[in-house]
Design a protein around this motif. Structure first.
Motif, mmCIF file in Angstrom:
data_model
loop_
_atom_site.group_PDB
_atom_site.id
_atom_site.type_symbol
_atom_site.label_atom_id
_atom_site.label_comp_id
_atom_site.label_asym_id
_atom_site.label_seq_id
_atom_site.Cartn_x
_atom_site.Cartn_y
_atom_site.Cartn_z
ATOM 1 N N ASP A 95 0.574 -0.974 -0.319
ATOM 2 C CA ASP A 95 -0.132 0.158 -0.002
ATOM 3 C C ASP A 95 0.803 1.194 -0.188
ATOM 4 O O ASP A 95 0.217 2.562 0.416
ATOM 5 C CB ASP A 95 -1.167 0.006 1.117
ATOM 6 C CG ASP A 95 -0.052 -0.395 2.643
ATOM 7 O OD1 ASP A 95 0.662 -0.693 2.696
ATOM 8 O OD2 ASP A 95 -1.102 -0.155 3.592
ATOM 9 N N LEU A 116 -1.953 -6.916 5.958
ATOM 10 C CA LEU A 116 -1.080 -4.700 5.467
ATOM 11 C C LEU A 116 -0.030 -4.879 6.935
ATOM 12 O O LEU A 116 -1.966 -4.804 7.683
ATOM 13 C CB LEU A 116 -2.074 -3.900 4.622
ATOM 14 C CG LEU A 116 -2.496 -4.298 3.638
ATOM 15 C CD1 LEU A 116 -3.457 -3.242 2.949
ATOM 16 C CD2 LEU A 116 -1.425 -4.678 2.866
ATOM 17 N N SER A 129 -8.378 -5.576 -0.971
ATOM 18 C CA SER A 129 -7.108 -5.082 -2.367
ATOM 19 C C SER A 129 -7.245 -6.219 -3.359
ATOM 20 O O SER A 129 -6.452 -5.535 -4.269
ATOM 21 C CB SER A 129 -5.953 -5.519 -1.832
ATOM 22 O OG SER A 129 -5.964 -4.948 -0.649
ATOM 23 N N GLY A 170 -2.702 0.328 -4.285
ATOM 24 C CA GLY A 170 -2.938 -0.333 -2.625
ATOM 25 C C GLY A 170 -4.017 -1.507 -2.994
ATOM 26 O O GLY A 170 -4.156 -2.424 -2.356
#
Length: 534
Positions: A95, A116, A129, A170
Motif C-alpha cells: 500500500d 497489511l 485489495s 494498494g
C-alpha cells in the motif's frame, strides 16, 4: 508478550520518531538520499549502544501480530502439487506506506492472504485489495514493479496459468491477458525478475515444473515420470510482455523449482540461475548473459551444475566478503545444503557443504545477517515429502568463516515443526533487524520475529527498478556486498531493502553500482537508513 523497544535502532522512515539528515550535494545529481542515524549530525560516533540478543533468538509472533493464515491441501498429501507446489510467501510494501506487508498463496477454493501493517499488528486485506483470487490454484509469488510506476505489482505462479496483478494505490487488478500472458497454462512455482536486455524495465523468468497432464497418475511424487516443461522468459516492452526464451537461449525443458536473476559475474548484466528437481536427469543451469539479453549455460564450467541433486531453493551473497558472489542451494534429505564458494571469477566455484541438514528435506532459504555482526548467517525451511510429520527450521550463524547450526529446542519458535516450504525475509516490525516469514504446506503461516540482533544496522533502499544493482558497505572491519534481488529462496520474494549489520560501528561508507554503469557513493553514513533514488 509485546516486544520492548531496542534503543538506537529506530528507523524514522519506518517509525514515528524522525531524525532526518539530508545530503544536499545529492540534489544536484537528480536523486534524493537521506541517512537516519543515532547520533548528532556533527558527532556520528556518539550513537547509542546497540541492543543485546535475547536468549530465545526468534519468537513466534504470529498470533501477537494478528496473523492467522493457513495453507490447505487440495485433496490428499500425495498430490504432486501439494508436494512441491507451495505455499509461497512474498514480503512487499503493498500500500506504499513505507511498512512491509506480505502475501501468501493457497490452493484453488481458498482465499489467498494479504496482510497489511496497521499500527503494531497486521490486518488481513486480500479481498478488499483484489488479491483473494479464490479460484486460482496458486503456488508461489514474486513482487516487482513491472510498469515502472514505483508501486509494487505481483506475479502469482500457479497450476493452470500464472496471474499478473497490477497494483494501483494498494488495489490490485488482473492484467494477465492484457499484458501478454494469456498463453501460459503450465505448472509454475518460482519466478525472478530483472532487466535482462538493459532497456530500463524489469523482465521476468518463470520456472515451470512439469505438465501435470503428462504424469502417469495423480499420486506420482516423482516429476521425472512426467514431461518437463521449458521455463519462460518474459521480455518487458514498456509494460507488455512477450515470451522469448528459445530465441534467447533458454532451451532446456526441466522441472524447475528455484530460480534467481543476478549479476553473478559482475559484468553489469543479469544472469539467471535455474535450480532443478531430479538432478539425476536435470542438472542446474547458470545462464550467462552476453550483454544483449542472450544466454549460454555455463553451470558446468562454473561448478554449479549440481548433478545428482534435487534443488529446491537458492540464494546469493558474498558470504566470505572477498568481493565475489557465492551461492547456497537447498537439497533433499540425506544430502547437505550445498554452499558454492566462488573464489575467482574465471574458475569453478567449490562445492563446500554445511555440517548438518542431512536428515530433512530443505526448501526456502536465505543469507541474512540476523545478529548484525557484519557477516551473513543462513536460515532454511525444512519439510517432508509424502508424509505429514513436520520438521523444524534450520538456523546457521556464521562464525570465523564457518556456518554453525543453532540447535533449537522443541519449544523454541525455530523448533516448532511444520511442513516448511516458502521462506521470505524482511523487517516486518520495522525495528531495523530482519524477521522471517515461513509458509507451511497444509499448515499455518508463521511470523518468526528476530531477537538475535546485538549490533547496529544500516538499511539501504533503492528505487523499484534497481534490480541487479550491487551495494557495498564498508567499515573499518571490511566490505560487505549485497545484490538487489527479486525472487530466490523458494516460491517467493523478500523485503527489497538491503540490510547490513554494522556490529558496534556507528557509520559506514556506501557505494551503489547500477547495471547502467552509474555509481553513487556516500561517505560516513550513520547507522539507520539510507534511501537512494535515481
Amino acid at each position: 508478550m509485546k516486544r520492548a523497544h531496542k534503543p538506537g535502532r529506530g528507523l524514522s522512515v519506518f517509525g514515528s520518531q524522525q531524525h532526518e539528515r539530508g545530503l544536499s550535494v545529492l540534489g544536484a545529481l537528480g536523486f534524493a538520499a537521506h541517512a537516519l542515524g543515532c547520533g548528532p549530525a556533527d558527532d556520528r560516533a556518539a550513537c547509542t549502544a546497540p541492543p543485546s540478543a535475547s536468549p530465545e533468538l526468534f519468537v513466534d509472533a504470529t498470533a501477537e501480530l494478528g496473523v492467522d493464515a493457513r495453507h490447505h491441501f487440495a485433496t490428499d498429501f500425495c498430490e504432486l502439487t501439494d508436494t512441491i507446489g507451495g505455499p509461497g510467501v512474498c514480503v512487499l510494501d503493498a500500500d506504499g506506506d513505507g511498512l512491509m506487508d506480505f502475501f501468501a498463496t493457497d490452493r484453488a477454493g481458498h482465499d489467498k492472504s494479504l496482510y497489511l501493517r496497521r499500527g503494531d499488528r497486521f490486518e488481513e486485506s486480500a479481498a478488499g485489495s483484489g488479491l483473494a483470487l479464490t479460484g486460482l490454484d496458486a503456488m508461489g509469488c514474486v513482487a516487482f514493479d513491472y510498469d515502472g510506476d514505483a508501486d509494487v505489482d505481483l506475479l502469482v505462479t500457479a497450476n493452470g496459468g500464472d496471474r499478473l496483478m497490477q497494483n494501483d494505490g494498494g488495489v490490485f487488478s488482473d492484467v494477465t491477458e492484457a499484458r501478454g500472458f494469456g498463453e501460459d497454462t503450465g505448472f509454475s512455482v518460482s519466478a525472478t525478475a530483472g532487466d535482462v536486455d538493459g532497456d530500463g524495465d524489469l523482465d521476468l523468468f518463470v520456472g515451470r515444473v512439469v505438465g501435470l497432464a503428462t504424469c502417469p497418475d495423480k499420486c506420482s511424487l516423482f516429476p521425472i515420470a512426467c514431461k518437463a516443461e521449458r521455463s519462460l522468459l518474459w521480455i518487458n516492452h514498456g509494460g507488455h510482455f512477450t515470451e522469448d526464451g528459445l530465441g534467447r537461449g533458454i532451451v532446456h525443458a526441466e522441472p524447475t523449482l528455484a530460480t534467481l536473476m543476478l549479476d553473478f559475474d559482475h559484468d553489469r548484466d543479469v544472469d539467471i540461475f535455474v535450480g532443478n528437481d531430479m538432478g539425476i536427469a536435470f542438472p542446474d543451469r547458470l545462464y550467462q548473459n552476453d550483454g544483449t539479453g542472450h544466454f549460454t549455460d555455463v553451470a558446468e564450467a562454473r561448478g554449479l551444475a549440481g548433478a545428482g541433486t534435487d534443488t529446491m531453493g537458492v540464494d546469493a551473497a558474498d558470504f566470505d566478503r572477498d568481493g565475489l558472489t557465492d551461492l547456497v542451494v537447498s537439497d533433499f534429505s540425506m544430502r547437505p545444503i550445498r554452499l558454492y564458494h566462488c573464489y575467482d571469477a574465471s574458475l569453478p566455484c567449490s562445492n563446500d557443504v554445511l555440517p548438518d541438514g542431512l536428515e530433512y528435506v530443505k526448501w526456502g532459504l536465505g543469507f541474512v545477517d540476523f545478529d548484525h555482526d557484519g557477516w551473513v548467517d543462513l536460515m532454511a525451511a525444512t519439510g517432508p515429502v509424502g508424509v505429514p510429520d513436520g520438521t523444524p527450521t534450520h538456523l546457521y550463524f556464521q562464525r570465523d568463516g564457518e556456518f554453525l547450526e543453532h540447535h533449537a529446542s522443541p519449544d523454541e519458535a525455530l523448533g516448532l515443526r511444520g511442513v516448511g516450504r516458502g521462506l521470505a525475509f524482511g523487517d516486518l516490525d520495522h525495528d531495523g533487524d530482519v524477521d522471517a516469514l515461513l509458509g507451511n504446506a497444509g499448515g499455518p503461516l508463521r511470523v518468526l520475529r528476530n531477537e538475535a540482533a546485538s549490533g547496529h544496522s544500516l538499511v539501504v533502499t533503492l528505487d523499484s527498478l534497481a534490480a541487479g544493482a550491487i551495494v557495498r558497505v564498508t567499515t573499518d572491519t571490511g566490505t560487505q556486498t549485497e545484490h538487489a534481488l527479486i525472487g530466490g529462496s523458494y516460491a517467493g520474494s523478500s523485503d527489497p531493502r538491503l540490510h547490513f549489520g554494522l556490529g558496534q560501528t556507528c557509520s559506514a561508507d556506501v557505494s551503489v553500482a547500477y547495471l547502467d554503469g552509474t555509481v553513487r557513493d556516500f561517505a560516513s553514513v550513520p547507522a539507520g537508513a539510507l534511501a537512494v533514488t535515481r
